[in-house]
Design an enzyme around this catalytic site. Structure first.
Site, PDB file in Angstrom:
ATOM      1  N   TYR A  77       0.815  -1.224   0.000  1.00 34.49           N
ATOM      2  CA  TYR A  77       0.000   0.000   0.000  1.00 34.49           C
ATOM      3  C   TYR A  77       0.842   1.265   0.000  1.00 34.49           C
ATOM      4  CZ  TYR A  77      -4.317  -2.500   0.072  1.00 34.49           C
ATOM      5  OH  TYR A  77      -5.367  -3.294  -0.329  1.00 34.49           O
ATOM      6  N   ARG A  80       1.714   1.874  -3.518  1.00 29.26           N
ATOM      7  CA  ARG A  80       0.580   2.418  -4.275  1.00 29.26           C
ATOM      8  C   ARG A  80       0.320   3.872  -3.891  1.00 29.26           C
ATOM      9  NH1 ARG A  80      -4.178  -1.597  -3.712  1.00 29.26           N
ATOM     10  NH2 ARG A  80      -5.250  -0.061  -5.022  1.00 29.26           N
ATOM     11  N   HIS A 131     -14.790   2.209  -2.054  1.00 30.44           N
ATOM     12  CA  HIS A 131     -13.803   1.288  -1.475  1.00 30.44           C
ATOM     13  C   HIS A 131     -12.749   2.021  -0.660  1.00 30.44           C
ATOM     14  CE1 HIS A 131     -14.939  -1.910  -4.700  1.00 30.44           C
ATOM     15  NE2 HIS A 131     -15.791  -1.863  -3.701  1.00 30.44           N
ATOM     16  N   CYS A 139      -7.130   2.819  12.646  1.00 33.60           N
ATOM     17  CA  CYS A 139      -6.562   1.831  13.575  1.00 33.60           C
ATOM     18  C   CYS A 139      -7.136   0.458  13.245  1.00 33.60           C
ATOM     19  CB  CYS A 139      -6.894   2.211  15.022  1.00 33.60           C
ATOM     20  SG  CYS A 139      -6.122   1.082  16.201  1.00 33.60           S
ATOM     21  N   CYS A 144     -10.895   0.178  18.604  1.00 33.46           N
ATOM     22  CA  CYS A 144     -10.479   1.578  18.474  1.00 33.46           C
ATOM     23  C   CYS A 144     -11.112   2.190  17.221  1.00 33.46           C
ATOM     24  CB  CYS A 144      -8.945   1.639  18.369  1.00 33.46           C
ATOM     25  SG  CYS A 144      -8.317   3.331  18.253  1.00 33.46           S
ATOM     26  N   CYS A 205      -1.155   3.276  16.129  1.00 31.21           N
ATOM     27  CA  CYS A 205      -2.288   4.175  16.385  1.00 31.21           C
ATOM     28  C   CYS A 205      -1.914   5.166  17.490  1.00 31.21           C
ATOM     29  CB  CYS A 205      -3.508   3.369  16.828  1.00 31.21           C
ATOM     30  SG  CYS A 205      -4.901   4.439  17.276  1.00 31.21           S
ATOM     31  N   CYS A 208      -5.008   4.747  20.598  1.00 34.93           N
ATOM     32  CA  CYS A 208      -5.080   3.638  21.568  1.00 34.93           C
ATOM     33  C   CYS A 208      -3.693   3.111  21.910  1.00 34.93           C
ATOM     34  CB  CYS A 208      -5.966   2.508  21.032  1.00 34.93           C
ATOM     35  SG  CYS A 208      -5.228   1.575  19.676  1.00 34.93           S
TER      36      CYS A 208
HETATM   37  C1  BV8 Z   1     -18.299  -7.646   0.898  1.00 29.84           C
HETATM   38  C2  BV8 Z   1      -9.965  -1.576  -2.286  1.00 29.84           C
HETATM   39  C3  BV8 Z   1     -19.344  -8.798   2.603  1.00 29.84           C
HETATM   40  C4  BV8 Z   1      -8.681  -2.212  -1.854  1.00 29.84           C
HETATM   41  C5  BV8 Z   1     -11.233  -3.322  -3.429  1.00 29.84           C
HETATM   42  C6  BV8 Z   1     -15.860 -14.623  -0.634  1.00 29.84           C
HETATM   43  C7  BV8 Z   1     -15.477 -14.096   0.601  1.00 29.84           C
HETATM   44  C8  BV8 Z   1     -15.697 -12.768   0.941  1.00 29.84           C
HETATM   45  C9  BV8 Z   1     -16.327 -11.926   0.036  1.00 29.84           C
HETATM   46  C10 BV8 Z   1     -16.696 -12.460  -1.187  1.00 29.84           C
HETATM   47  C11 BV8 Z   1     -16.482 -13.778  -1.527  1.00 29.84           C
HETATM   48  N1  BV8 Z   1     -16.956 -13.987  -2.794  1.00 29.84           N
HETATM   49  C12 BV8 Z   1     -17.473 -12.823  -3.254  1.00 29.84           C
HETATM   50  C13 BV8 Z   1     -17.326 -11.907  -2.286  1.00 29.84           C
HETATM   51  C14 BV8 Z   1     -17.706 -10.547  -2.350  1.00 29.84           C
HETATM   52  C15 BV8 Z   1     -16.452  -9.772  -2.746  1.00 29.84           C
HETATM   53  C16 BV8 Z   1     -16.316  -9.861  -4.250  1.00 29.84           C
HETATM   54  O1  BV8 Z   1     -17.076  -9.232  -4.952  1.00 29.84           O
HETATM   55  N2  BV8 Z   1     -15.355 -10.679  -4.736  1.00 29.84           N
HETATM   56  C17 BV8 Z   1     -15.197 -10.803  -6.167  1.00 29.84           C
HETATM   57  C18 BV8 Z   1     -13.717 -11.048  -6.492  1.00 29.84           C
HETATM   58  C19 BV8 Z   1     -16.084 -11.954  -6.642  1.00 29.84           C
HETATM   59  N3  BV8 Z   1     -16.720  -8.419  -2.324  1.00 29.84           N
HETATM   60  C20 BV8 Z   1     -16.306  -8.027  -1.118  1.00 29.84           C
HETATM   61  O2  BV8 Z   1     -15.628  -8.688  -0.373  1.00 29.84           O
HETATM   62  C21 BV8 Z   1     -16.806  -6.649  -0.704  1.00 29.84           C
HETATM   63  N4  BV8 Z   1     -17.358  -6.749   0.618  1.00 29.84           N
HETATM   64  O3  BV8 Z   1     -18.817  -8.371   0.097  1.00 29.84           O
HETATM   65  O4  BV8 Z   1     -18.580  -7.686   2.220  1.00 29.84           O
HETATM   66  C22 BV8 Z   1     -19.895  -8.479   3.918  1.00 29.84           C
HETATM   67  C23 BV8 Z   1     -21.284  -8.338   4.071  1.00 29.84           C
HETATM   68  C24 BV8 Z   1     -21.779  -8.103   5.320  1.00 29.84           C
HETATM   69  C25 BV8 Z   1     -20.916  -7.977   6.418  1.00 29.84           C
HETATM   70  C26 BV8 Z   1     -19.527  -8.112   6.237  1.00 29.84           C
HETATM   71  C27 BV8 Z   1     -19.010  -8.352   4.996  1.00 29.84           C
HETATM   72  C28 BV8 Z   1     -15.676  -5.648  -0.652  1.00 29.84           C
HETATM   73  C29 BV8 Z   1     -15.013  -5.574  -1.994  1.00 29.84           C
HETATM   74  C30 BV8 Z   1     -14.024  -4.405  -1.999  1.00 29.84           C
HETATM   75  C31 BV8 Z   1     -12.613  -4.931  -2.187  1.00 29.84           C
HETATM   76  N5  BV8 Z   1     -11.690  -3.784  -2.302  1.00 29.84           N
HETATM   77  N6  BV8 Z   1     -10.449  -2.230  -3.497  1.00 29.84           N
HETATM   78  C32 BV8 Z   1      -7.557  -1.897  -2.809  1.00 29.84           C
HETATM   79  O5  BV8 Z   1      -7.774  -1.181  -3.807  1.00 29.84           O
HETATM   80  O6  BV8 Z   1      -6.440  -2.379  -2.548  1.00 29.84           O
HETATM   81  S1  BV8 Z   1     -11.658  -4.082  -4.861  1.00 29.84           S
HETATM   82  C33 BV8 Z   1     -10.639  -3.560  -6.107  1.00 29.84           C
HETATM   83  O7  BV8 Z   1     -10.706  -4.526  -7.129  1.00 29.84           O
HETATM   84  C34 BV8 Z   1     -11.099  -2.295  -6.779  1.00 29.84           C
HETATM   85  O8  BV8 Z   1     -11.589  -1.358  -5.867  1.00 29.84           O
HETATM   86  C35 BV8 Z   1     -12.130  -2.774  -7.765  1.00 29.84           C
HETATM   87  O9  BV8 Z   1     -13.382  -2.884  -7.140  1.00 29.84           O
HETATM   88  C36 BV8 Z   1     -11.619  -4.145  -8.089  1.00 29.84           C
HETATM   89  C37 BV8 Z   1     -10.824  -4.108  -9.382  1.00 29.84           C
HETATM   90  O10 BV8 Z   1     -11.732  -3.960 -10.357  1.00 29.84           O
HETATM   91  P1  BV8 Z   1     -11.497  -2.863 -11.500  1.00 29.84           P
HETATM   92  O11 BV8 Z   1     -11.389  -1.517 -10.905  1.00 29.84           O
HETATM   93  O12 BV8 Z   1     -12.558  -3.130 -12.475  1.00 29.84           O
HETATM   94  O13 BV8 Z   1     -10.073  -3.196 -12.112  1.00 29.84           O
HETATM   95  P2  BV8 Z   1      -9.706  -4.408 -13.069  1.00 29.84           P
HETATM   96  O14 BV8 Z   1      -8.231  -4.431 -13.189  1.00 29.84           O
HETATM   97  O15 BV8 Z   1     -10.450  -5.637 -12.624  1.00 29.84           O
HETATM   98  O16 BV8 Z   1     -10.337  -4.001 -14.480  1.00 29.84           O
HETATM   99  C38 BV8 Z   1      -9.828  -2.865 -15.157  1.00 29.84           C
HETATM  100  C39 BV8 Z   1     -10.787  -2.657 -16.305  1.00 29.84           C
HETATM  101  O17 BV8 Z   1     -10.388  -1.498 -17.021  1.00 29.84           O
HETATM  102  C40 BV8 Z   1     -10.792  -3.803 -17.312  1.00 29.84           C
HETATM  103  O18 BV8 Z   1     -12.119  -4.035 -17.732  1.00 29.84           O
HETATM  104  C41 BV8 Z   1      -9.941  -3.282 -18.460  1.00 29.84           C
HETATM  105  O19 BV8 Z   1     -10.358  -3.806 -19.711  1.00 29.84           O
HETATM  106  C42 BV8 Z   1     -10.255  -1.816 -18.389  1.00 29.84           C
HETATM  107  N7  BV8 Z   1      -9.201  -0.917 -18.871  1.00 29.84           N
HETATM  108  C43 BV8 Z   1      -7.857  -1.056 -18.735  1.00 29.84           C
HETATM  109  N8  BV8 Z   1      -7.233   0.044 -19.235  1.00 29.84           N
HETATM  110  C44 BV8 Z   1      -8.211   0.896 -19.658  1.00 29.84           C
HETATM  111  C45 BV8 Z   1      -9.466   0.290 -19.431  1.00 29.84           C
HETATM  112  N9  BV8 Z   1     -10.630   0.874 -19.749  1.00 29.84           N
HETATM  113  C46 BV8 Z   1     -10.574   2.093 -20.303  1.00 29.84           C
HETATM  114  N10 BV8 Z   1      -9.404   2.746 -20.557  1.00 29.84           N
HETATM  115  C47 BV8 Z   1      -8.212   2.178 -20.262  1.00 29.84           C
HETATM  116  N11 BV8 Z   1      -7.060   2.829 -20.518  1.00 29.84           N
END
Ligand code: BV8
Length: 306
Positions: A77, A80, A131, A139, A144, A205, A208
């Site tokens: 991170y 990034r 996100h 923390c 906390c 933190c 805490c």
């Molecule tokens: C939740 C922050 C539940 C961090 C991110 C099993 C266990 C636990 C959860 C799950 C599970 N199975 C499914 C889930 C749900 C899970 C999920 O959806 N998993 C997926 C993989 C199936 N979701 C979660 O866990 C969410 N929380 O469900 O909580 C819950 C409910 C109640 C109580 C408690 C808990 C939380 C999900 C958030 C994760 N955090 N980011 C960080 O950034 O480090 S996700 C992160 O990845 C991004 O934020 C984004 O969402 C994702 C990446 O996707 P994209 O942004 O689309 O990027 P990608 O590379 O994939 O695609 C790029 C695109 O751009 C492509 O299409 C490409 O063609 C295009 N492109 C490239 N260049 C260009 C372009 N287009 C135009 N111009 C260009 N130049």
């Protein structure tokens, strides 16, 4: 070539029908993903940047990874944060901010944590960082509630400074061209040794005094921020028609974010997809009358929103 002289990348009839619809629209959503910032030099999750030192980036974006190796996760991170601070918003970030100033019921839902939409002066009340942000820290101790917003300190602690190699002349030329500053080692490269960091090296933190600070992003398995969920549910829940949702630079595979496309469609929204990859269509598919603009979001978005 400047955008004025650059040839249009959008088929004229699609552009015309989209702009006619946009001008008639009031309730508009945009769902943004990593592809929007690709032209700003930030790697996408699934592209080359999606593998950080042989780790799948999403495998590091979990509470379990942080629990197991906070040093590695913090180096991921911190890197990034460093890259995002060096990156600049591109014309698409600015075009979306401009649209928000013109249309008060336009709301941007961004999955990106890179801070580029806020830096493009996107009106904050119409920008939902679903996100979280690389530049919020909080923390990690369960009891906390400490949160620090807009922390741009780079590195956040000395131990997270990017290692440099004054001796190696190639560091200045080859790597600098790719992104890291001269003499900085490219720590995203698995061949570059990472320092072993443990609890004592990492940010603590200040409140805490026991928990480690962690990035203020939503990891897999974590809930989206309550305030944002409420705002989005309020916007979607009104049962009012939604005229348009633009799905920009996202593979739309992560939920609940990707689900907003279907909800918007259920409220009558037409869908416009802007993506480099013609195969990246949200699960619900494309309906007659929707748009797919293929290419670089940094080029297409300013063009279709002008
Ligand atoms: C939740 C922050 C539940 C961090 C991110 C099993 C266990 C636990 C959860 C799950 C599970 N199975 C499914 C889930 C749900 C899970 C999920 O959806 N998993 C997926 C993989 C199936 N979701 C979660 O866990 C969410 N929380 O469900 O909580 C819950 C409910 C109640 C109580 C408690 C808990 C939380 C999900 C958030 C994760 N955090 N980011 C960080 O950034 O480090 S996700 C992160 O990845 C991004 O934020 C984004 O969402 C994702 C990446 O996707 P994209 O942004 O689309 O990027 P990608 O590379 O994939 O695609 C790029 C695109 O751009 C492509 O299409 C490409 O063609 C295009 N492109 C490239 N260049 C260009 C372009 N287009 C135009 N111009 C260009 N130049």
């Amino acid at each position: 070539a400047s955008s004025a002289t650059r040839p249009s990348v959008v088929p004229p009839k699609d552009l015309e029908s989209f702009q006619t619809h946009l001008n008639q629209s009031t309730r508009i959503l945009a769902l943004l993903g990593a592809g929007l910032s690709a032209s700003s030099g930030l790697p996408t999750f699934r592209g080359a940047g999606g593998l950080w030192r042989t780790h799948d980036a999403t495998s590091l974006a979990t509470p379990q990874a942080f629990e197991r190796d906070p040093g590695l996760v913090w180096q991921f991170y911190s890197y990034r944060r460093h890259m995002a601070l060096k990156a600049k918003p591109n014309p698409a970030h600015y075009a979306l901010a401009e649209l928000a100033r013109k249309k008060e019921d336009f709301v941007t839902l961004t999955q990106n944590v890179d801070g580029l939409s806020p830096r493009a002066l996107h009106p904050a009340s119409q920008l939902k960082l679903i996100h979280g942000s690389l530049f919020d820290v909080k923390c990690s101790d369960f009891f906390c509630t400490y949160v620090e917003k807009d922390n741009y300190t780079d590195p956040i602690v000395p131990a997270l400074a990017i290692p440099t190699d004054e001796s190696d002349p190639t560091t200045t030329s080859a790597l600098a061209a790719r992104g890291p500053q001269p003499h900085e080692l490219d720590i995203s490269d698995e061949n570059v040794a990472l320092p072993e960091l443990d609890y004592n090296h990492l940010p603590k933190c200040p409140e805490c005094k026991r928990g480690l600070l962690r990035p203020g992003v939503v990891w897999f398995g974590e809930q989206l921020p309550y305030g944002i969920i409420n705002d989005i549910e309020e916007y979607l829940g009104k049962r009012q028609k939604i005229d348009l949702i633009m799905v920009i630079g996202t593979s739309a595979k992560v939920f609940p974010a990707a689900g907003y496309v279907d909800i918007a469609r259920a409220r009558g929204a037409k869908v416009a997809i802007i993506n480099m990859d013609p195969n990246d269509i949200p699960a619900g598919g494309l309906y007659d009358g929707d748009w797919f603009f293929q290419g670089d979001a940094a080029q297409i978005v300013p063009e279709i929103l002008k």
